[in-house]
Design a protein around this motif. Structure first.
Motif, PDB file in Angstrom:
ATOM      1  N   PRO A  39      41.876  34.178 -17.398  1.00 31.68           N
ATOM      2  CA  PRO A  39      41.070  32.962 -17.540  1.00 31.68           C
ATOM      3  C   PRO A  39      40.011  32.873 -16.438  1.00 31.68           C
ATOM      4  CG  PRO A  39      43.271  32.436 -16.726  1.00 31.68           C
ATOM      5  CD  PRO A  39      43.260  33.890 -17.050  1.00 31.68           C
ATOM      6  N   GLU A  40      38.965  32.154 -16.739  1.00 31.97           N
ATOM      7  CA  GLU A  40      37.918  31.899 -15.746  1.00 31.97           C
ATOM      8  C   GLU A  40      38.461  30.925 -14.705  1.00 31.97           C
ATOM      9  OE1 GLU A  40      34.823  33.208 -15.436  1.00 31.97           O
ATOM     10  OE2 GLU A  40      35.341  34.520 -17.118  1.00 31.97           O
ATOM     11  N   PRO A  41      38.066  31.098 -13.447  1.00 32.93           N
ATOM     12  CA  PRO A  41      38.517  30.140 -12.433  1.00 32.93           C
ATOM     13  C   PRO A  41      37.945  28.754 -12.734  1.00 32.93           C
ATOM     14  CG  PRO A  41      37.255  31.945 -11.433  1.00 32.93           C
ATOM     15  CD  PRO A  41      37.240  32.146 -12.908  1.00 32.93           C
ATOM     16  N   PRO A  42      38.709  27.711 -12.457  1.00 36.94           N
ATOM     17  CA  PRO A  42      38.172  26.366 -12.680  1.00 36.94           C
ATOM     18  C   PRO A  42      37.004  26.102 -11.737  1.00 36.94           C
ATOM     19  CG  PRO A  42      40.315  26.256 -11.583  1.00 36.94           C
ATOM     20  CD  PRO A  42      40.061  27.690 -11.909  1.00 36.94           C
ATOM     21  N   ALA A  43      36.136  25.202 -12.148  1.00 34.72           N
ATOM     22  CA  ALA A  43      34.978  24.861 -11.314  1.00 34.72           C
ATOM     23  C   ALA A  43      35.425  24.353  -9.949  1.00 34.72           C
ATOM     24  CB  ALA A  43      34.124  23.814 -12.022  1.00 34.72           C
ATOM     25  N   ASP A  44      36.514  23.589  -9.929  1.00 33.81           N
ATOM     26  CA  ASP A  44      37.050  23.100  -8.658  1.00 33.81           C
ATOM     27  C   ASP A  44      38.554  23.348  -8.639  1.00 33.81           C
ATOM     28  OD1 ASP A  44      37.556  21.882  -6.242  1.00 33.81           O
ATOM     29  OD2 ASP A  44      37.421  19.841  -7.031  1.00 33.81           O
ATOM     30  N   PRO A  45      38.991  24.489  -8.084  1.00 34.14           N
ATOM     31  CA  PRO A  45      40.426  24.780  -8.065  1.00 34.14           C
ATOM     32  C   PRO A  45      41.191  23.980  -7.021  1.00 34.14           C
ATOM     33  CG  PRO A  45      39.221  26.531  -6.972  1.00 34.14           C
ATOM     34  CD  PRO A  45      38.202  25.561  -7.501  1.00 34.14           C
ATOM     35  N   GLY A  46      40.497  23.129  -6.285  1.00 39.07           N
ATOM     36  CA  GLY A  46      41.147  22.346  -5.240  1.00 39.07           C
ATOM     37  C   GLY A  46      40.948  22.991  -3.889  1.00 39.07           C
ATOM     38  N   PRO A  47      41.520  22.403  -2.870  1.00 43.87           N
ATOM     39  CA  PRO A  47      41.337  22.942  -1.516  1.00 43.87           C
ATOM     40  C   PRO A  47      42.031  24.297  -1.356  1.00 43.87           C
ATOM     41  CG  PRO A  47      42.962  21.194  -1.501  1.00 43.87           C
ATOM     42  CD  PRO A  47      42.376  21.210  -2.885  1.00 43.87           C
ATOM     43  N   VAL A  48      41.525  25.084  -0.436  1.00 46.61           N
ATOM     44  CA  VAL A  48      42.145  26.372  -0.128  1.00 46.61           C
ATOM     45  C   VAL A  48      43.392  26.109   0.715  1.00 46.61           C
ATOM     46  CG1 VAL A  48      41.864  28.577   1.062  1.00 46.61           C
ATOM     47  CG2 VAL A  48      39.948  27.602  -0.214  1.00 46.61           C
ATOM     48  N   LEU A  49      44.552  26.531   0.204  1.00 45.01           N
ATOM     49  CA  LEU A  49      45.803  26.360   0.923  1.00 45.01           C
ATOM     50  C   LEU A  49      46.044  27.518   1.886  1.00 45.01           C
ATOM     51  CD1 LEU A  49      47.996  25.194  -2.091  1.00 45.01           C
ATOM     52  CD2 LEU A  49      46.804  23.774  -0.397  1.00 45.01           C
ATOM     53  N   TYR A  50      45.589  28.708   1.474  1.00 46.41           N
ATOM     54  CA  TYR A  50      45.671  29.885   2.341  1.00 46.41           C
ATOM     55  C   TYR A  50      44.669  30.907   1.822  1.00 46.41           C
ATOM     56  CZ  TYR A  50      47.204  33.664   5.246  1.00 46.41           C
ATOM     57  OH  TYR A  50      47.214  34.673   6.171  1.00 46.41           O
ATOM     58  N   GLU A  51      44.113  31.678   2.734  1.00 49.74           N
ATOM     59  CA  GLU A  51      43.117  32.674   2.364  1.00 49.74           C
ATOM     60  C   GLU A  51      43.297  33.913   3.232  1.00 49.74           C
ATOM     61  OE1 GLU A  51      38.674  32.207   3.265  1.00 49.74           O
ATOM     62  OE2 GLU A  51      38.875  31.587   1.170  1.00 49.74           O
ATOM     63  N   ALA A  52      43.166  35.095   2.618  1.00 43.84           N
ATOM     64  CA  ALA A  52      43.287  36.354   3.357  1.00 43.84           C
ATOM     65  C   ALA A  52      42.313  37.368   2.786  1.00 43.84           C
ATOM     66  CB  ALA A  52      44.710  36.895   3.274  1.00 43.84           C
ATOM     67  N   ALA A  53      41.597  38.047   3.657  1.00 45.15           N
ATOM     68  CA  ALA A  53      40.705  39.124   3.245  1.00 45.15           C
ATOM     69  C   ALA A  53      41.518  40.404   3.131  1.00 45.15           C
ATOM     70  CB  ALA A  53      39.585  39.295   4.259  1.00 45.15           C
ATOM     71  N   GLY A  54      41.065  41.308   2.274  1.00 47.72           N
ATOM     72  CA  GLY A  54      41.763  42.578   2.123  1.00 47.72           C
ATOM     73  C   GLY A  54      41.214  43.402   0.993  1.00 47.72           C
ATOM     74  N   GLN A  55      42.102  44.146   0.339  1.00 49.95           N
ATOM     75  CA  GLN A  55      41.709  45.024  -0.756  1.00 49.95           C
ATOM     76  C   GLN A  55      42.531  44.705  -1.995  1.00 49.95           C
ATOM     77  OE1 GLN A  55      42.763  49.282  -0.735  1.00 49.95           O
ATOM     78  NE2 GLN A  55      40.588  49.674  -1.082  1.00 49.95           N
ATOM     79  N   TYR A  56      41.819  44.413  -3.083  1.00 50.88           N
ATOM     80  CA  TYR A  56      42.446  44.271  -4.396  1.00 50.88           C
ATOM     81  C   TYR A  56      42.776  45.689  -4.843  1.00 50.88           C
ATOM     82  CZ  TYR A  56      42.718  43.386  -9.440  1.00 50.88           C
ATOM     83  OH  TYR A  56      43.119  43.311 -10.745  1.00 50.88           O
ATOM     84  N   VAL A  57      44.045  45.981  -5.096  1.00 45.48           N
ATOM     85  CA  VAL A  57      44.447  47.344  -5.441  1.00 45.48           C
ATOM     86  C   VAL A  57      44.277  47.587  -6.937  1.00 45.48           C
ATOM     87  CG1 VAL A  57      46.354  48.995  -5.446  1.00 45.48           C
ATOM     88  CG2 VAL A  57      45.990  47.505  -3.481  1.00 45.48           C
ATOM     89  N   ALA A  58      44.941  46.815  -7.764  1.00 40.73           N
ATOM     90  CA  ALA A  58      44.833  46.957  -9.223  1.00 40.73           C
ATOM     91  C   ALA A  58      45.806  45.998  -9.873  1.00 40.73           C
ATOM     92  CB  ALA A  58      45.155  48.381  -9.662  1.00 40.73           C
TER      93      ALA A  58
END
Length: 179
Positions: A39-58
């Protein structure tokens, strides 16, 4: 003169191998044509609860980490930011489509040492299991900083419904769930 022959032979073998890999990928895309798009991300998914940079594997078929999902760009590795929101998990990928996993589709999260050609230290990947239509899939993500793995797992685990419907057993004739 003889070395030119060897160079030509080597280049020919490389060309054949690349063509076979492309043919295999095209056949995988055709076999997986019935896999729905995330699904497409909602226009406003709400506040960011946690965020981490990295690599999407698959993304792979759940439990079969060699069966990469090729359609909709889900099998393409790349840099990404995993963001946990109240509505779900967002993988904002660089140069590829954003992958949104609604909270209601999340079923499990765990640490693993590898999947689909990406093998790292013990418990180096965060693997999220979720429902993509009727298909159960696993998505792997490697955080840039090892200390962020546990925090990402905890944030995703907090979103998972306490009793996901696909983990329930059918009721017994007496109306109680089987253990």
């Amino acid at each position: 003169m003889e070395s030119l022959g060897w160079v030509a032979l080597t280049l020919g073998i490389i060309a054949v191998l690349v063509a076979l890999m492309a043919l295999g990928w095209r056949n995988r895309l055709r076999r997986q044509s019935d896999v729905p798009a995330p699904p497409e991300p909602p226009a406003d998914p709400g506040p960011v609860l946690y965020e981490a940079a990295g690599q999407y594997v698959a993304t792979t078929t759940a439990g079969d980490w060699l069966d990469r999902i090729a359609v909709h760009g889900l099998g393409l590795r790349g840099n990404a930011v995993a963001a946990v929101h109240p509505d779900g998990l967002v993988f904002a990928r660089t140069g590829a489509r954003t992958v949104f996993i609604p909270r209601t589709d999340l079923t499990a999260v765990q640490l693993a040492s590898g999947m689909t050609g990406k093998f790292v230290e013990k418990e180096g990947l965060v693997v999220v299991t979720w429902r993509l239509g009727a298909l159960r899939v696993d998505t792997g993500f490697r955080t840039r900083h090892p200390a962020h793995k546990a925090q990402l797992v905890a944030a995703v685990a907090a979103l998972i419904p306490s009793d996901p419907p696909d983990h329930r057993t059918p009721p017994t004739p007496e109306g109680r769930e089987q253990l």
